[in-house]
Write an enzyme that holds these catalytic residues in place. Sequence first.
Site, short mmCIF file in Angstrom:
data_model
loop_
_atom_site.label_atom_id
_atom_site.label_comp_id
_atom_site.label_asym_id
_atom_site.label_seq_id
_atom_site.Cartn_x
_atom_site.Cartn_y
_atom_site.Cartn_z
N SER A 31 4.13 58.77 23.21
CA SER A 31 4.36 57.96 24.41
C SER A 31 5.47 56.95 24.17
O SER A 31 5.46 56.23 23.17
CB SER A 31 3.09 57.17 24.77
OG SER A 31 2.00 58.02 24.87
N HIS A 62 4.32 63.41 28.75
CA HIS A 62 4.48 64.42 27.69
C HIS A 62 4.89 65.73 28.36
O HIS A 62 4.11 66.35 29.07
CB HIS A 62 3.17 64.62 26.93
CG HIS A 62 2.75 63.42 26.13
ND1 HIS A 62 2.90 63.35 24.76
CD2 HIS A 62 2.22 62.25 26.50
CE1 HIS A 62 2.46 62.18 24.33
NE2 HIS A 62 2.04 61.49 25.37
N HIS A 84 -3.59 65.98 21.71
CA HIS A 84 -4.38 65.08 20.87
C HIS A 84 -5.77 65.66 20.60
O HIS A 84 -6.29 66.42 21.42
CB HIS A 84 -4.56 63.73 21.57
CG HIS A 84 -3.26 63.04 21.87
ND1 HIS A 84 -2.51 63.35 22.98
CD2 HIS A 84 -2.60 62.06 21.22
CE1 HIS A 84 -1.42 62.58 22.99
NE2 HIS A 84 -1.45 61.79 21.93
N TYR A 86 -8.42 64.13 20.97
CA TYR A 86 -9.37 63.68 22.01
C TYR A 86 -9.34 64.56 23.25
O TYR A 86 -10.19 64.45 24.12
CB TYR A 86 -9.13 62.21 22.40
CG TYR A 86 -7.79 61.87 23.01
CD1 TYR A 86 -7.43 62.30 24.29
CD2 TYR A 86 -6.88 61.10 22.30
CE1 TYR A 86 -6.19 61.98 24.84
CE2 TYR A 86 -5.64 60.78 22.84
CZ TYR A 86 -5.31 61.22 24.11
OH TYR A 86 -4.10 60.91 24.65
N GLU A 87 -8.35 65.47 23.36
CA GLU A 87 -8.26 66.29 24.56
C GLU A 87 -9.23 67.47 24.53
O GLU A 87 -9.66 67.93 25.57
CB GLU A 87 -6.83 66.77 24.78
CG GLU A 87 -5.91 65.60 25.14
CD GLU A 87 -4.45 65.99 25.22
OE1 GLU A 87 -4.05 66.54 26.25
OE2 GLU A 87 -3.72 65.73 24.24
N ALA A 114 2.69 55.65 20.04
CA ALA A 114 2.42 54.30 20.54
C ALA A 114 1.15 53.82 19.84
O ALA A 114 0.25 54.62 19.57
CB ALA A 114 2.20 54.34 22.05
N MET A 209 -4.19 56.96 18.27
CA MET A 209 -5.02 58.16 18.49
C MET A 209 -4.31 59.46 18.12
O MET A 209 -4.66 60.52 18.63
CB MET A 209 -5.45 58.21 19.96
CG MET A 209 -6.15 56.96 20.46
SD MET A 209 -6.50 57.05 22.22
CE MET A 209 -6.94 55.32 22.56
N SER A 210 -3.30 59.37 17.25
CA SER A 210 -2.52 60.59 16.97
C SER A 210 -1.98 60.56 15.54
O SER A 210 -2.47 59.82 14.69
CB SER A 210 -1.35 60.69 17.96
OG SER A 210 -0.41 59.66 17.72
N ASN A 233 0.67 47.09 22.51
CA ASN A 233 -0.33 46.05 22.80
C ASN A 233 -0.89 45.52 21.49
O ASN A 233 -0.78 46.17 20.46
CB ASN A 233 -1.47 46.65 23.65
CG ASN A 233 -2.12 47.86 22.97
OD1 ASN A 233 -1.60 48.98 23.06
ND2 ASN A 233 -3.21 47.63 22.28
N HIS A 245 -4.00 52.98 29.91
CA HIS A 245 -2.90 53.89 29.58
C HIS A 245 -1.64 53.47 30.35
O HIS A 245 -0.53 53.54 29.82
CB HIS A 245 -3.29 55.34 29.90
CG HIS A 245 -2.32 56.34 29.37
ND1 HIS A 245 -1.97 56.42 28.04
CD2 HIS A 245 -1.59 57.30 29.99
CE1 HIS A 245 -1.08 57.38 27.87
NE2 HIS A 245 -0.83 57.93 29.04
N1 HPA Z 1 -5.65 51.62 20.30
C1 HPA Z 1 -5.54 52.95 20.09
N2 HPA Z 1 -4.49 53.66 20.46
C2 HPA Z 1 -3.48 53.02 21.03
C3 HPA Z 1 -3.51 51.64 21.29
C4 HPA Z 1 -4.66 50.90 20.89
O1 HPA Z 1 -4.78 49.67 21.08
N3 HPA Z 1 -2.35 51.31 21.92
C5 HPA Z 1 -1.63 52.48 22.00
N4 HPA Z 1 -2.30 53.50 21.48
#
Ligand code: HPA
Length: 272
Positions: A31, A62, A84, A86-87, A114, A209-210, A233, A245
């Site tokens: 991302s 994506h 991912h 999680y998908e 990200a 998450m990746s 963040n 997201h």
């Molecule tokens: N946590 C997990 N995955 C993320 C985050 C987060 O705060 N920000 C971007 N991807």
Amino acid sequence: MTRLSIEQVDRCAAQLLASGRRPRIAVLLGSGWSPIVQRVADPLRLPYASLPGFPAVDLAGHAGEVVMGRLGEHEVAVLCGRRHAYEGGDAAAMKGAIAALAACGVEVLVQTNAAGSLDASMRPGEFMMLADHINLVQQSPLLGETGSQRFVDMRHAYDPSLRAQARTAAARLGIPLHEGIYAWVLGPQFETPAEIRMLQRLGAQAVGMSTVPETILARHAGLRVLAFSMFTNMGCGLQDETLSHAHTLGVAQAAAPLAADLLETAVASLEL
Ligand code: HPA
């Protein structure tokens, strides 16, 4: 679990090679990193759907295509989009793609993602190069592999020589580049404040998450890995904001031009 036949990998590699391109570097975009695609010279686009073993991707931002071309003097294969864990619960979703790239002669995987920051000195919109990771999910994309090669040494998961070169490239551009440890969480929910405090105590500076499954796959395939996080963040509870997201993509979009500068220069100046 993604199972691959040798024939499937060979068919995919043959298809990639039929493009006439001979990339030595693959760049996997997360991302916020996609504007780099506009900087690829002489681009040739191959949809994932046309490549056996490449995953279906459906997350906003994506694209699901490989863009073959050049960054500086290097022939590259830019992978726009990852699937991912999680998908669909499959940590090996990118196995076919990475195996096929390795079979075509790719030697280096440059990953981007990200991430949330766990460190007050690493702010949203800034970048971190991965020095190491924590596979907190404790899933492996190598389940079902056989032979001694599956016991992959992860000491230099993120290649020290490539990292030194990326450090120099970032300094030349004047882009601050943090370095630290990335903790992989499964998601897709964000963390709780208690989980963020736990990750801080574990010694991680970034959470996302990746990336970790693909690093394992790449090391298993004999590729060297370089990886960058863009902080979108602060980890949940470290700042008074609600995570989403859309928020991630919004911050990522703002940081995207700088991300493209960093990635373009880092890749173009790599000496393999
Ligand atoms: N946590 C997990 N995955 C993320 C985050 C987060 O705060 N920000 C971007 N991807």
